[in-house]
Motif scaffolding. Structure first.
Motif, mmCIF file in Angstrom:
data_model
loop_
_atom_site.group_PDB
_atom_site.id
_atom_site.type_symbol
_atom_site.label_atom_id
_atom_site.label_comp_id
_atom_site.label_asym_id
_atom_site.label_seq_id
_atom_site.Cartn_x
_atom_site.Cartn_y
_atom_site.Cartn_z
ATOM 1 N N GLU A 73 1.451 -15.563 -41.258
ATOM 2 C CA GLU A 73 0.649 -14.607 -42.028
ATOM 3 C C GLU A 73 1.595 -13.766 -42.868
ATOM 4 O OE1 GLU A 73 -2.114 -10.676 -41.152
ATOM 5 O OE2 GLU A 73 -1.895 -12.189 -39.575
ATOM 6 N N VAL A 74 1.148 -13.405 -44.056
ATOM 7 C CA VAL A 74 1.943 -12.567 -44.964
ATOM 8 C C VAL A 74 1.054 -11.435 -45.435
ATOM 9 C CG1 VAL A 74 3.277 -12.486 -47.089
ATOM 10 C CG2 VAL A 74 3.311 -14.557 -45.692
ATOM 11 N N SER A 75 1.559 -10.220 -45.350
ATOM 12 C CA SER A 75 0.764 -9.082 -45.802
ATOM 13 C C SER A 75 0.654 -9.100 -47.324
ATOM 14 C CB SER A 75 1.410 -7.771 -45.349
ATOM 15 O OG SER A 75 2.661 -7.587 -45.984
ATOM 16 N N PRO A 76 -0.422 -8.547 -47.860
ATOM 17 C CA PRO A 76 -0.575 -8.520 -49.322
ATOM 18 C C PRO A 76 0.444 -7.580 -49.972
ATOM 19 C CG PRO A 76 -2.323 -7.257 -48.259
ATOM 20 C CD PRO A 76 -1.562 -7.936 -47.158
ATOM 21 N N GLU A 77 0.739 -7.860 -51.223
ATOM 22 C CA GLU A 77 1.592 -6.994 -52.044
ATOM 23 C C GLU A 77 2.981 -6.790 -51.435
ATOM 24 O OE1 GLU A 77 -0.471 -3.388 -52.815
ATOM 25 O OE2 GLU A 77 -2.177 -4.358 -53.782
ATOM 26 N N LEU A 78 3.663 -7.907 -51.160
ATOM 27 C CA LEU A 78 5.056 -7.812 -50.715
ATOM 28 C C LEU A 78 5.937 -7.382 -51.887
ATOM 29 C CD1 LEU A 78 5.745 -11.006 -48.549
ATOM 30 C CD2 LEU A 78 5.525 -8.664 -47.754
ATOM 31 N N PRO A 79 6.945 -6.546 -51.639
ATOM 32 C CA PRO A 79 7.905 -6.236 -52.701
ATOM 33 C C PRO A 79 8.599 -7.513 -53.168
ATOM 34 C CG PRO A 79 8.191 -4.766 -50.818
ATOM 35 C CD PRO A 79 7.244 -5.837 -50.386
ATOM 36 N N ILE A 80 8.942 -7.602 -54.434
ATOM 37 C CA ILE A 80 9.504 -8.848 -54.963
ATOM 38 C C ILE A 80 10.966 -8.712 -55.372
ATOM 39 C CG2 ILE A 80 7.272 -9.725 -55.741
ATOM 40 C CD1 ILE A 80 7.997 -8.757 -58.549
ATOM 41 N N GLN A 81 11.504 -7.500 -55.441
ATOM 42 C CA GLN A 81 12.881 -7.343 -55.930
ATOM 43 C C GLN A 81 13.503 -6.070 -55.363
ATOM 44 O OE1 GLN A 81 13.863 -9.770 -58.259
ATOM 45 N NE2 GLN A 81 15.988 -9.097 -58.147
ATOM 46 N N ASP A 82 14.789 -6.156 -55.030
ATOM 47 C CA ASP A 82 15.588 -4.987 -54.613
ATOM 48 C C ASP A 82 14.972 -4.241 -53.428
ATOM 49 O OD1 ASP A 82 17.478 -5.471 -56.539
ATOM 50 O OD2 ASP A 82 16.489 -4.231 -58.040
ATOM 51 N N HIS A 83 14.365 -4.954 -52.514
ATOM 52 C CA HIS A 83 13.805 -4.325 -51.315
ATOM 53 C C HIS A 83 14.749 -4.534 -50.130
ATOM 54 C CE1 HIS A 83 12.515 -8.507 -51.536
ATOM 55 N NE2 HIS A 83 12.421 -8.507 -50.215
ATOM 56 N N VAL A 143 2.751 -1.253 -43.341
ATOM 57 C CA VAL A 143 4.104 -1.694 -43.707
ATOM 58 C C VAL A 143 4.047 -3.173 -44.099
ATOM 59 C CG1 VAL A 143 6.471 -2.006 -42.895
ATOM 60 C CG2 VAL A 143 5.132 -0.040 -42.116
ATOM 61 N N PRO A 144 4.604 -3.555 -45.244
ATOM 62 C CA PRO A 144 4.624 -4.976 -45.630
ATOM 63 C C PRO A 144 5.349 -5.818 -44.582
ATOM 64 C CG PRO A 144 5.223 -3.586 -47.491
ATOM 65 C CD PRO A 144 5.193 -2.691 -46.293
ATOM 66 N N TYR A 145 4.798 -6.990 -44.270
ATOM 67 C CA TYR A 145 5.383 -7.800 -43.203
ATOM 68 C C TYR A 145 5.217 -9.284 -43.501
ATOM 69 C CZ TYR A 145 0.515 -8.447 -41.783
ATOM 70 O OH TYR A 145 -0.821 -8.760 -41.768
ATOM 71 N N VAL A 146 6.043 -10.068 -42.817
ATOM 72 C CA VAL A 146 5.902 -11.524 -42.769
ATOM 73 C C VAL A 146 5.853 -11.896 -41.295
ATOM 74 C CG1 VAL A 146 6.942 -13.756 -43.300
ATOM 75 C CG2 VAL A 146 7.125 -11.880 -44.938
ATOM 76 N N LEU A 183 12.184 3.891 -50.111
ATOM 77 C CA LEU A 183 12.713 2.538 -50.293
ATOM 78 C C LEU A 183 11.679 1.502 -49.854
ATOM 79 C CD1 LEU A 183 16.321 3.144 -48.915
ATOM 80 C CD2 LEU A 183 15.618 2.977 -51.306
ATOM 81 N N SER A 184 11.612 0.401 -50.588
ATOM 82 C CA SER A 184 10.690 -0.690 -50.249
ATOM 83 C C SER A 184 11.250 -1.497 -49.089
ATOM 84 C CB SER A 184 10.478 -1.607 -51.458
ATOM 85 O OG SER A 184 9.908 -0.884 -52.525
ATOM 86 N N VAL A 185 10.403 -1.788 -48.110
ATOM 87 C CA VAL A 185 10.823 -2.492 -46.900
ATOM 88 C C VAL A 185 9.854 -3.628 -46.600
ATOM 89 C CG1 VAL A 185 11.332 -2.274 -44.433
ATOM 90 C CG2 VAL A 185 11.793 -0.357 -45.963
ATOM 91 N N VAL A 186 10.391 -4.758 -46.145
ATOM 92 C CA VAL A 186 9.598 -5.870 -45.614
ATOM 93 C C VAL A 186 10.104 -6.160 -44.205
ATOM 94 C CG1 VAL A 186 8.994 -8.309 -45.818
ATOM 95 C CG2 VAL A 186 9.156 -6.897 -47.864
ATOM 96 N N VAL A 187 9.188 -6.255 -43.246
ATOM 97 C CA VAL A 187 9.561 -6.508 -41.847
ATOM 98 C C VAL A 187 9.182 -7.938 -41.484
ATOM 99 C CG1 VAL A 187 9.205 -5.837 -39.435
ATOM 100 C CG2 VAL A 187 9.247 -4.092 -41.233
ATOM 101 N N VAL A 188 10.074 -8.610 -40.768
ATOM 102 C CA VAL A 188 9.808 -9.953 -40.252
ATOM 103 C C VAL A 188 9.764 -9.870 -38.731
ATOM 104 C CG1 VAL A 188 10.586 -12.346 -40.125
ATOM 105 C CG2 VAL A 188 10.987 -11.009 -42.207
#
Length: 759
Positions: free
Chosen positions: A406-416, A458-461, A438-443
């Motif tokens: 599953e991937v959350s919507p609106e993941l940051p695409i650059q410099d996160h 929080v954006p996640y994968v 700061l933009s963050v993506v959590v796995v």
């Protein structure tokens, strides 16, 4: 000796032999579980016969599996249980039914049993797997929250639940169908009543009780209350005809949703470990080595039959419920043994006349061997996958396991920033980064952690952080930095290795769970490695030194030197032989091989900094054995390669093949005047569908296509007949003016993006 004192002596003997057996197994680099089982064999009735109060010791040992299941329930939570409810109820139920059906049919056709009732009984025994052994192995490898770990535990929970049904039906096996049906309905009614009571207690009784215990601020009272709750519910389920283990697991689930769950787990873990040790030694005491030896061929044949049969039942079932082939294979291998509670069924069956004494002993022997083999099989599985991934025809099937769930919507695409692992450390890190905008993506791959991320926005994968595809989805190749805060050392290494495959110059900071991993992580390419215990020592020292009057800049400079030296001043001294053993043991779990540098290799005489192996081929060099016998562990950038060196390399099959070409001089090595670009081809580029041989511009500019990355896969030193596709990432190496000229030319031809120039 007084009878009252005899039990104490027996307990001391059991704990002593467990400690000795576990220590011996650890020194031999074997699972400590094996040492516990062998220790039980030594002091048990079939061994030296030192244990006199066998029944009392076995009764106390039941606490071990009860606490194991209780702790699992606290960690598992209803969110985790809901996630695997389909495979647990559907897959677990089908697995039990199919195992019983296949065993009954085969045993009747071959003539192993005389009646269908005996065949069903034998199938019921074989259908159960070992909750205690599998859970212990998963905990030692920090895999309880992995996809295959949760699948296995979900099926095991259903098997434990089915044990109550089996014990209820067993006396009625040779009775009419109406009697059997009535026994099943009675057992189901008890289960339903217990479930309803557990839900009610979990909502209205448990939370205020734990709150009251916590308000006393007494660790002693809190632990006492939790243990009484766990064992009380376990005894209730035993009285209802279910298993003690099921009651303990449900008690843990009831506490998992309360705010004191972490505190409960911390307090119970020492008790769990002690009593679990008792349980495994008690299992060992049931094993008769003389009978095993006298019937070795027959028992080994039965073990092979059971293992293959259960594997062929479990694996397709897990795959049919939508899990990846890798998860299905792991679950099939992990659940192929016969469970320890088969001893209970076998004993009951013997008393009811369903099996003879010899068959009972064969069941015990076969079960014991499968339990002993399980830790070895689970340890060898990563090596099997490393080998399988090196086979081109198998790799695509295994790669399919690595897609995000599953991937959350609106993941940051650059410099996160990408954070792998959302435990306490990961949560703190994300909060601090977000406070600074700061933009963050959590796995993460834990359902409960993903639910927390959903609620926090929080954006996640959702997936395995050591998967190349999951990391690519998280945008590691476009990220500013990567922080790895995973609990499992193996996953940490793989995550780091694969992240740097996607972005060789990525800024990476890694948390090392063990101080032995520090140098290995640096060698695999980490920019910074943090060891929590050493960092705590540094902060405490900083405070104390400031209090005694030392200038803060001086203190900070000294502490930074300790960090820059990889905490060398704080690490315990180890002999070179010990360092070498630890390094090779860590490399064994990864795809590694020893490679002898050819006599005519152009790499001879070059430093590792000049060669830049990781960037050019993707491999990591973690040890060198010189021709004269000297060993260089964790070589640094100034280490010079010499003719005749044997190199310990870590990498995929493609990366190792690329290094072989480089070492043999079949491809050019860039010198100090050459730089490298990563360039992505856009969909409108006219070079699409052309081969490298057709694009003579690379030859004219003296630029080499070092690698192509396509769909998450790397092609190092690609063949000239390979055609280019939209979205390909090209690693171009050459002189700076030529690269600039080529970059300008490609930019006018539809290049989608140009990555920074890297030296």
């Amino acid at each position: 000796m007084q009878e009252d004192f005899r039990l104490i002596v027996d307990l001391v003997l059991v704990l002593a032999v467990a400690a000795g057996g576990g220590l011996l197994a650890a020194l031999l680099r074997q699972p400590v579980l094996l040492g516990y089982l062998l220790g039980g064999m030594v002091v048990g009735p079939a061994g030296l016969g030192l244990i006199k109060e066998l029944i009392q010791v076995e009764t106390l040992a039941q606490f071990g599996v009860a606490f194991l299941l209780f702790a699992l329930g606290v960690e598992f939570s209803f969110a985790e249980l809901k996630k695997v409810q389909a495979i647990s109820l559907g897959g677990g139920g089908l697995q039990i039914a199919l195992t019983i059906l296949v065993t009954a049919l085969v045993s009747l056709l071959v003539g192993w049993v005389n009646s269908p009732a005996q065949g069903v009984f034998l199938g019921a025994i074989l259908s159960l797997s070992s909750t205690a052994v599998v859970l212990k192995c998963l905990m030692e490898r920090n895999e309880t929250e992995t996809s295959h770990g949760q699948v296995m535990l979900g099926i095991l929970v259903v098997q434990d639940l089915a044990l109550g049904l089996m014990l209820a039906v067993l006396p009625a096996l040779d009775q009419p169908a109406e009697t059997i049906g009535m026994a099943v309905l009675t057992a189901l009614l008890r289960i339903g009543l217990f479930a309803a009571g557990a839900i009610a207690a979990g909502i209205w009784l448990i939370p205020p009780l734990l709150k009251l215990l916590a308000r006393t601020e007494s660790r002693e009272l809190f632990l006492l209350g939790v243990v009484a709750l766990c064992l009380g519910i376990a005894l209730l389920t035993e009285h209802l005809g279910l298993s003690i283990e099921m009651g303990a697991f449900v008690a843990g689930l009831m506490i998992s949703e309360v705010e004191y769950a972490d505190q409960t787990l911390t307090y119970v873990e020492p008790l769990r470990d002690i009593f679990a040790t008792l349980f495994f030694v008690a299992i060992g005491m049931l094993i008769d080595p003389v009978f095993l030896w006298q019937n070795l061929e027959l028992i080994l044949g039965l073990v092979a039959l059971v293992w293959v049969g259960k594997f062929l039942i479990v694996t397709p079932l897990v795959k049919a419920f939508g899990y990846s082939i890798k998860t299905a294979l792991l679950a099939g291998l992990g659940l192929a043994q016969i469970g320890e509670f088969s001893f209970v069924l076998a004993s009951e069956g013997q008393s009811l006349g369903l099996v003879s004494r010899r068959v009972y002993l064969l069941i015990l022997g076969t079960t014991a061997v499968t339990l002993v083999l399980t830790p070895f099989v689970l340890r060898l599985v990563p090596l099997f996958f490393n080998w399988a991934e090196s086979l081109p025809w198998l790799k695509p099937y295994l790669d399919a396991a690595d897609v995000p769930k599953e991937v959350s919507p609106e993941l940051p695409i650059q410099d996160h920033l990408v954070v792998c692992g959302y435990g306490q450390m990961g949560r703190n890190l994300v909060r601090l980064m977000q406070e600074r905008g700061l933009s963050v993506v959590v796995v993460d791959q834990s359902e409960s952690k993903i639910q927390q991320l959903r609620e926090a926005g929080v954006p996640y994968v959702y997936g395995n952080a050591s998967s190349l595809r999951v990391l690519e989805t998280a945008g590691v190749d476009r990220a500013r930095s990567l922080a790895i805060a995973l609990r499992d050392p193996m996953s940490t290494r793989l995550c780091l290795k694969r992240a740097l495959e996607l972005s060789p110059e990525l800024d990476t900071v890694v948390c090392a769970n063990k101080n032995q991993d520090i140098e290995l992580l640096y060698q695999l390419g980490a920019r910074e490695v943090v060891q929590p215990e050493f960092e705590a020592s540094i902060e405490l020292s900083t405070h104390l030194l400031a209090q005694v009057g030392l200038a803060l800049p001086v203190i900070q400079q000294e502490m930074q030197q300790i960090r820059s030296h990889h905490y060398l001043e704080l690490r315990p001294e180890r002999s070179p032989a010990q360092v070498s053993r630890e390094l090779q043991l860590a490399a064994k779990d990864m795809n590694s091989r020893w490679y002898r540098l050819p006599k005519t290799s152009p790499l001879a005489g070059m430093t590792l900094e000049e060669v830049n192996l990781r960037y050019l081929t993707g491999v990591s060099l973690i040890a060198i054995r010189r021709a004269k016998g000297e060993e260089v562990d964790y070589p640094d950038a100034t280490t010079v390669l010499q003719t005749g060196d044997r190199l310990l390399l870590v990498g995929t099959a493609e990366e190792l093949a690329a290094f072989d070409e480089l070492a043999k001089g079949e491809v050019a090595i860039h010198d100090e005047n050459m730089l490298c670009h990563w360039i992505m081809l856009g969909v409108n580029s006219p070079v699409i569908n052309q081969t490298l041989a057709q694009l003579d511009v690379f030859t004219r500019c003296s630029v080499q296509v070092q690698a192509i990355r396509r769909d998450g896969k790397f092609f190092w030193f690609p063949d000239v007949n390979m055609s280019l596709q939209a979205g390909d990432l090209l690693l171009l190496c050459g002189a700076y003016p030529a690269l600039n000229q080529l970059q300008d030319w490609l930019s006018t031809q539809g290049v989608q993006g140009v990555f920074p120039i890297l030296s």
